[in-house]
Design a protein around this motif. Structure first.
Motif, PDB file in Angstrom:
ATOM      1  N   ARG A 109       0.873  -1.176   0.000  1.00  0.00           N
ATOM      2  CA  ARG A 109       0.000   0.000   0.000  1.00  0.00           C
ATOM      3  C   ARG A 109       0.908   1.223   0.000  1.00  0.00           C
ATOM      4  O   ARG A 109       1.741   1.400   0.896  1.00  0.00           O
ATOM      5  N   PHE A 110       0.725   2.076  -1.004  1.00  0.00           N
ATOM      6  CA  PHE A 110       1.529   3.281  -1.190  1.00  0.00           C
ATOM      7  C   PHE A 110       0.652   4.504  -0.972  1.00  0.00           C
ATOM      8  O   PHE A 110      -0.486   4.546  -1.446  1.00  0.00           O
ATOM      9  N   GLN A 111       1.186   5.498  -0.263  1.00  0.00           N
ATOM     10  CA  GLN A 111       0.444   6.737  -0.015  1.00  0.00           C
ATOM     11  C   GLN A 111       1.364   7.921  -0.268  1.00  0.00           C
ATOM     12  O   GLN A 111       2.471   7.980   0.277  1.00  0.00           O
ATOM     13  N   ASP A 112       0.898   8.843  -1.115  1.00  0.00           N
ATOM     14  CA  ASP A 112       1.630  10.080  -1.373  1.00  0.00           C
ATOM     15  C   ASP A 112       0.615  11.159  -1.717  1.00  0.00           C
ATOM     16  O   ASP A 112      -0.114  11.032  -2.704  1.00  0.00           O
ATOM     17  N   ALA A 113       0.561  12.186  -0.909  1.00  0.00           N
ATOM     18  CA  ALA A 113      -0.414  13.271  -1.106  1.00  0.00           C
ATOM     19  C   ALA A 113      -1.812  12.662  -1.207  1.00  0.00           C
ATOM     20  O   ALA A 113      -2.228  11.921  -0.329  1.00  0.00           O
ATOM     21  N   ALA A 114      -2.535  12.909  -2.299  1.00  0.00           N
ATOM     22  CA  ALA A 114      -3.907  12.410  -2.466  1.00  0.00           C
ATOM     23  C   ALA A 114      -3.950  11.090  -3.219  1.00  0.00           C
ATOM     24  O   ALA A 114      -5.023  10.635  -3.618  1.00  0.00           O
ATOM     25  N   THR A 115      -2.816  10.457  -3.426  1.00  0.00           N
ATOM     26  CA  THR A 115      -2.751   9.216  -4.198  1.00  0.00           C
ATOM     27  C   THR A 115      -2.499   8.020  -3.296  1.00  0.00           C
ATOM     28  O   THR A 115      -1.568   8.027  -2.488  1.00  0.00           O
ATOM     29  N   THR A 116      -3.351   6.995  -3.465  1.00  0.00           N
ATOM     30  CA  THR A 116      -3.170   5.719  -2.780  1.00  0.00           C
ATOM     31  C   THR A 116      -3.105   4.637  -3.844  1.00  0.00           C
ATOM     32  O   THR A 116      -3.983   4.565  -4.708  1.00  0.00           O
ATOM     33  N   ILE A 117      -2.068   3.823  -3.791  1.00  0.00           N
ATOM     34  CA  ILE A 117      -1.889   2.738  -4.759  1.00  0.00           C
ATOM     35  C   ILE A 117      -1.655   1.447  -3.989  1.00  0.00           C
ATOM     36  O   ILE A 117      -0.819   1.410  -3.077  1.00  0.00           O
ATOM     37  N   THR A 118      -2.396   0.397  -4.357  1.00  0.00           N
ATOM     38  CA  THR A 118      -2.132  -0.935  -3.814  1.00  0.00           C
ATOM     39  C   THR A 118      -1.674  -1.824  -4.968  1.00  0.00           C
ATOM     40  O   THR A 118      -2.054  -1.609  -6.116  1.00  0.00           O
ATOM     41  N   ALA A 119      -0.832  -2.804  -4.643  1.00  0.00           N
ATOM     42  CA  ALA A 119      -0.294  -3.712  -5.665  1.00  0.00           C
ATOM     43  C   ALA A 119       0.355  -4.896  -4.964  1.00  0.00           C
ATOM     44  O   ALA A 119       0.509  -4.917  -3.740  1.00  0.00           O
ATOM     45  N   ASP A 120       0.748  -5.884  -5.780  1.00  0.00           N
ATOM     46  CA  ASP A 120       1.465  -7.038  -5.237  1.00  0.00           C
ATOM     47  C   ASP A 120       2.905  -6.683  -4.876  1.00  0.00           C
ATOM     48  O   ASP A 120       3.446  -7.154  -3.878  1.00  0.00           O
ATOM     49  N   SER A 121       3.545  -5.858  -5.720  1.00  0.00           N
ATOM     50  CA  SER A 121       4.936  -5.478  -5.488  1.00  0.00           C
ATOM     51  C   SER A 121       5.213  -4.133  -6.146  1.00  0.00           C
ATOM     52  O   SER A 121       4.410  -3.642  -6.936  1.00  0.00           O
ATOM     53  N   GLY A 122       6.369  -3.579  -5.817  1.00  0.00           N
ATOM     54  CA  GLY A 122       6.728  -2.302  -6.412  1.00  0.00           C
ATOM     55  C   GLY A 122       8.157  -1.928  -6.093  1.00  0.00           C
ATOM     56  O   GLY A 122       8.898  -2.693  -5.473  1.00  0.00           O
ATOM     57  N   SER A 123       8.519  -0.738  -6.527  1.00  0.00           N
ATOM     58  CA  SER A 123       9.857  -0.221  -6.256  1.00  0.00           C
ATOM     59  C   SER A 123       9.816   1.300  -6.289  1.00  0.00           C
ATOM     60  O   SER A 123       8.880   1.899  -6.823  1.00  0.00           O
ATOM     61  N   TYR A 124      10.849   1.888  -5.700  1.00  0.00           N
ATOM     62  CA  TYR A 124      11.000   3.337  -5.761  1.00  0.00           C
ATOM     63  C   TYR A 124      12.461   3.652  -5.992  1.00  0.00           C
ATOM     64  O   TYR A 124      13.338   3.186  -5.260  1.00  0.00           O
ATOM     65  N   ASN A 125      12.733   4.445  -7.031  1.00  0.00           N
ATOM     66  CA  ASN A 125      14.087   4.886  -7.336  1.00  0.00           C
ATOM     67  C   ASN A 125      14.193   6.351  -6.941  1.00  0.00           C
ATOM     68  O   ASN A 125      13.510   7.193  -7.516  1.00  0.00           O
ATOM     69  N   TRP A 126      15.027   6.653  -5.934  1.00  0.00           N
ATOM     70  CA  TRP A 126      15.097   8.021  -5.453  1.00  0.00           C
ATOM     71  C   TRP A 126      15.948   8.916  -6.345  1.00  0.00           C
ATOM     72  O   TRP A 126      15.956  10.117  -6.170  1.00  0.00           O
ATOM     73  N   ARG A 127      16.610   8.369  -7.345  1.00  0.00           N
ATOM     74  CA  ARG A 127      17.305   9.212  -8.327  1.00  0.00           C
ATOM     75  C   ARG A 127      16.310   9.721  -9.369  1.00  0.00           C
ATOM     76  O   ARG A 127      16.278  10.900  -9.666  1.00  0.00           O
ATOM     77  N   THR A 128      15.477   8.812  -9.914  1.00  0.00           N
ATOM     78  CA  THR A 128      14.512   9.195 -10.948  1.00  0.00           C
ATOM     79  C   THR A 128      13.208   9.735 -10.363  1.00  0.00           C
ATOM     80  O   THR A 128      12.408  10.312 -11.085  1.00  0.00           O
ATOM     81  N   LYS A 129      12.982   9.483  -9.074  1.00  0.00           N
ATOM     82  CA  LYS A 129      11.746   9.877  -8.376  1.00  0.00           C
ATOM     83  C   LYS A 129      10.523   9.148  -8.932  1.00  0.00           C
ATOM     84  O   LYS A 129       9.416   9.660  -8.912  1.00  0.00           O
ATOM     85  N   LEU A 130      10.732   7.937  -9.434  1.00  0.00           N
ATOM     86  CA  LEU A 130       9.629   7.117  -9.962  1.00  0.00           C
ATOM     87  C   LEU A 130       9.353   5.933  -9.051  1.00  0.00           C
ATOM     88  O   LEU A 130      10.276   5.228  -8.635  1.00  0.00           O
TER      89      LEU A 130
END
Length: 159
Positions: A108-129
């Motif tokens: 479960r991902f939360q950022d500002a007004a966005t909530t995303i659920t998924a099986d898996s994910g990643s975050y790259n702090w260089r690309t900000k994606l």
């Protein structure tokens, strides 16, 4: 010879502080191996250190912090935070060399007004994606395929 061994041991114990800038590491119990630079943390884990322009914070049940390799691997009730952005999941693997955190299980991902659920994910702090895979739902709407979210623009950038 004993003095030399003592000096070498003390230097090895100081090396972790050189790998991450001022890390904060707390837990109910922990061990540290100065030879391989690994903290083994158990219970109410809290790990925090600066990452570029923000602070990375990991909480959970168990975590290993590999100071020399600059990696963190945790499992059980994980919360991963970069500033105001939060991931909740079952497992996290952070690789400083890739500038990427990989999250898995009940994501479960939360950022500002966005909530995303998924099986898996990643975050790259260089690309900000942030990327999400498997059973992706954005603000209550199911999506086919993978989704990428730009944390700087606060919007979905690819599907």
């Amino acid at each position: 010879m004993k003095k030399l061994l003592l000096v070498i041991t003390m230097l090895l114990m100081l090396l972790p502080s050189l790998c991450f800038a001022d890390p904060v590491i707390k837990s109910d119990s922990r061990t540290f191996n100065p030879i391989n630079g690994v903290y083994d943390l158990q219970g109410n884990v809290f790990v925090q250190f600066p990452v570029h322009d923000t602070t990375l914070t990991i909480t959970g049940d168990t975590t290993k912090v590999y100071m020399y390799a600059m990696e963190v691997h945790g499992s059980g009730n994980i919360t991963l935070s970069f500033g105001d952005m939060h991931f909740k999941c079952d497992k996290v693997d952070v690789y400083h060399s890739d500038r990427t955190a990989y999250v898995d299980g009940n994501l479960r991902f939360q950022d500002a007004a966005t909530t995303i659920t998924a099986d898996s994910g990643s975050y790259n702090w260089r690309t900000k994606l942030a990327a999400f895979h498997g059973n992706v739902v954005v603000n209550g709407t199911p999506h086919d395929g993978d989704v990428a979210y730009n944390v700087m623009q606060k919007k979905i950038v690819a599907q």
